[in-house]
Design an enzyme around this catalytic site. Structure first.
Site, mmCIF file in Angstrom:
data_model
loop_
_atom_site.group_PDB
_atom_site.id
_atom_site.type_symbol
_atom_site.label_atom_id
_atom_site.label_comp_id
_atom_site.label_asym_id
_atom_site.label_seq_id
_atom_site.Cartn_x
_atom_site.Cartn_y
_atom_site.Cartn_z
ATOM 1 N N CYS A 117 3.424 3.118 8.785
ATOM 2 C CA CYS A 117 3.703 4.383 8.104
ATOM 3 C C CYS A 117 4.558 5.288 8.985
ATOM 4 O O CYS A 117 4.182 5.603 10.110
ATOM 5 C CB CYS A 117 2.396 5.084 7.744
ATOM 6 S SG CYS A 117 2.662 6.674 6.921
ATOM 7 N N PRO A 168 0.840 -1.200 0.000
ATOM 8 C CA PRO A 168 0.000 0.000 0.000
ATOM 9 C C PRO A 168 0.873 1.246 0.000
ATOM 10 O O PRO A 168 1.801 1.353 0.799
ATOM 11 C CB PRO A 168 -0.786 -0.128 1.316
ATOM 12 C CG PRO A 168 0.084 -0.968 2.198
ATOM 13 C CD PRO A 168 0.807 -1.916 1.288
ATOM 14 N N GLY A 185 7.191 -2.442 -2.840
ATOM 15 C CA GLY A 185 6.568 -1.130 -2.776
ATOM 16 C C GLY A 185 7.149 -0.169 -3.793
ATOM 17 O O GLY A 185 6.861 -0.254 -4.986
ATOM 18 N N ASN A 242 9.277 -7.195 3.570
ATOM 19 C CA ASN A 242 9.200 -5.968 2.775
ATOM 20 C C ASN A 242 10.429 -5.112 3.056
ATOM 21 O O ASN A 242 10.860 -4.994 4.198
ATOM 22 C CB ASN A 242 7.912 -5.223 3.160
ATOM 23 C CG ASN A 242 7.775 -3.860 2.501
ATOM 24 O OD1 ASN A 242 7.503 -2.862 3.176
ATOM 25 N ND2 ASN A 242 7.947 -3.784 1.203
ATOM 26 N N GLY A 243 10.974 -4.533 1.966
ATOM 27 C CA GLY A 243 12.102 -3.626 2.127
ATOM 28 C C GLY A 243 13.269 -3.981 1.231
ATOM 29 O O GLY A 243 13.777 -5.108 1.267
ATOM 30 N N ASP A 244 13.668 -3.053 0.357
ATOM 31 C CA ASP A 244 14.848 -3.199 -0.502
ATOM 32 C C ASP A 244 14.708 -4.292 -1.564
ATOM 33 O O ASP A 244 15.712 -4.802 -2.063
ATOM 34 C CB ASP A 244 16.105 -3.490 0.324
ATOM 35 C CG ASP A 244 16.565 -2.287 1.131
ATOM 36 O OD1 ASP A 244 15.984 -1.198 0.956
ATOM 37 O OD2 ASP A 244 17.497 -2.452 1.949
ATOM 38 N N GLN A 254 -6.357 -1.079 3.457
ATOM 39 C CA GLN A 254 -5.503 -0.786 4.604
ATOM 40 C C GLN A 254 -5.998 0.439 5.355
ATOM 41 O O GLN A 254 -6.198 1.511 4.769
ATOM 42 C CB GLN A 254 -4.043 -0.564 4.200
ATOM 43 C CG GLN A 254 -3.143 -0.576 5.446
ATOM 44 C CD GLN A 254 -1.721 -0.151 5.182
ATOM 45 O OE1 GLN A 254 -1.466 0.999 4.886
ATOM 46 N NE2 GLN A 254 -0.786 -1.081 5.310
ATOM 47 N N LYS A 266 0.554 -4.672 8.999
ATOM 48 C CA LYS A 266 1.854 -4.296 8.436
ATOM 49 C C LYS A 266 2.532 -3.353 9.416
ATOM 50 O O LYS A 266 1.933 -2.358 9.850
ATOM 51 C CB LYS A 266 1.700 -3.608 7.079
ATOM 52 C CG LYS A 266 3.040 -3.307 6.389
ATOM 53 C CD LYS A 266 2.824 -2.811 4.956
ATOM 54 C CE LYS A 266 4.147 -2.745 4.186
ATOM 55 N NZ LYS A 266 4.965 -1.588 4.570
ATOM 56 N N HIS A 295 8.214 -4.528 7.508
ATOM 57 C CA HIS A 295 9.180 -3.727 6.763
ATOM 58 C C HIS A 295 10.460 -3.702 7.593
ATOM 59 O O HIS A 295 10.424 -3.365 8.781
ATOM 60 C CB HIS A 295 8.647 -2.307 6.552
ATOM 61 C CG HIS A 295 9.561 -1.442 5.749
ATOM 62 N ND1 HIS A 295 9.290 -1.053 4.458
ATOM 63 C CD2 HIS A 295 10.772 -0.894 6.038
ATOM 64 C CE1 HIS A 295 10.270 -0.304 4.004
ATOM 65 N NE2 HIS A 295 11.182 -0.203 4.948
#
EC number: 1.3.1.-
Length: 334
Positions: free
Chosen positions: A101, A17, A227, A203-205, A71, A140, A170
């Site tokens: 976030c 998202p 993302g 999640n991430g990179d 979300q 998340k 993340h």
């Protein structure tokens, strides 16, 4: 992989998202390129229960893009529970709670990753939302608030105990925002914790297929969420899936293919938002899609100043002709 009663393929690829990005026009494109599950933009619980029109529009889901999760974010438990009930009426496949976030105006008010400073409230909110809706509920979040409070291993168990059906992590703290490298070691610890039995999504990179496979193999997560690397490059889902399935890298699309992809996105965006707003919404994608082209500055400025679909399409035609044999490699940090 299963999230409640939602069945996905093994090692599915999820579109994260992203505010002002993952509207239906972009989700449809990512679906075309192989995203297995996608999420709406962030939906404010407070705005939703006040029936703010722009927020209500975010609940719109088209059959062609399913499965989709809505979300929600907010700091008030009662408001989040009420918003979850409203979101459920939009008939998504699942409800996702945003505890990740890092944006200042959200996190410092106690919503998003701000909830990482109040774990008892995070757990209570999650439990009450799970109890309030029949759809699967997922979360998340991030590793913790800062370097000194990476508490995700403990928090993951508490969240699982509320009845959520999956957890996305993340690999950064809130203090990192989107800077520095994502730390997947703690994501791996959560996945390999014998007490955990729900799917863990990393999640991430995830900026390229090789890195995606490396992280999947090394840390054993059940799914990957992509993302920001998908902005201007929705075909990353096709690239990653092909590499996971075959061990071979796809040949990168040339600029004419980029042009037709972005033209389709432009048409989707205009259909969704109208010509003026649709073009404004597309400017971020237009800039990133053709990043790295030589001698592109003047044409880029012209394209980003275009105010009509005809003007944008004229620029796209010029790009297609001028850079017919070029390949642009777009890599951004997730």
């Amino acid at each position: 992989m299963k999230i409640g009663n939602l069945e996905l393929r093994e090692n599915p690829l999820l579109l994260a998202p992203m505010e002002d990005v993952t509207d239906p026009s972009f989700r449809l494109l990512c679906k075309k390129y192989g995203a297995d599950l996608m999420y709406t933009e962030f939906v404010s619980a407070d705005a939703l229960i006040r029936s703010i029109e722009s927020t209500q529009r975010k609940l719109k889901i088209f059959d062609e893009e399913r499965p989709v999760g809505i979300q929600l974010y907010g700091k008030d438990i009662d408001a989040m529970v009420e918003a979850a009930k409203i979101a459920e009426e939009a008939n998504p496949e699942l409800i996702d709670i945003n505890f990740g976030c890092p944006v200042k105006k959200i996190a410092t008010k106690g919503a998003g990753s701000g909830m990482l400073k109040d774990i008892p409230k995070m757990v209570e909110m999650t439990r009450k939302i799970v109890e309030a809706v029949k759809l699967p509920v997922t979360v998340k979040t991030r590793l913790g608030w800062d370097e000194s409070s990476k508490i995700i291993v403990e928090v993951a168990e508490k969240l699982q105990d509320t009845g959520i059906k999956a957890l996305t992590i993340h690999g950064r703290t809130r203090a990192q925002m989107y800077n520095g490298d994502a730390d997947w070691t703690l994501i791996g610890e959560v996945k390999n914790n014998p007490r955990m039995h729900i799917p863990i999504i990393g999640n991430g990179d995830l900026t390229n297929p090789k890195k995606a496979k490396l992280y999947l193999d090394r840390y054993g997560v059940d799914a990957l969420m992509i993302g920001r690397p998908s902005i201007g490059r929705p075909w990353i889902f096709k690239e990653v899936r092909h590499y996971l399935d075959t061990g071979e890298l796809l040949e990168l699309p040339k600029i004419p293919e980029h042009v037709e992809m972005i033209r389709e996105h432009l048409n989707n965006s205009i259909d969704w938002l109208g010509e003026r707003r649709g073009i404004l919404h597309m400017r971020r994608h237009l800039a990133i899609t053709f990043k790295g082209l030589r001698d592109f500055r003047d044409l880029k400025i012209k394209m980003l100043r275009a105010n009509t679909a005809d003007e944008v399409n004229q620029c796209l035609d010029e790009i297609k002709e001028t850079y017919a044999d070029c390949v642009s490699i777009v890599e951004t940090m997730d």
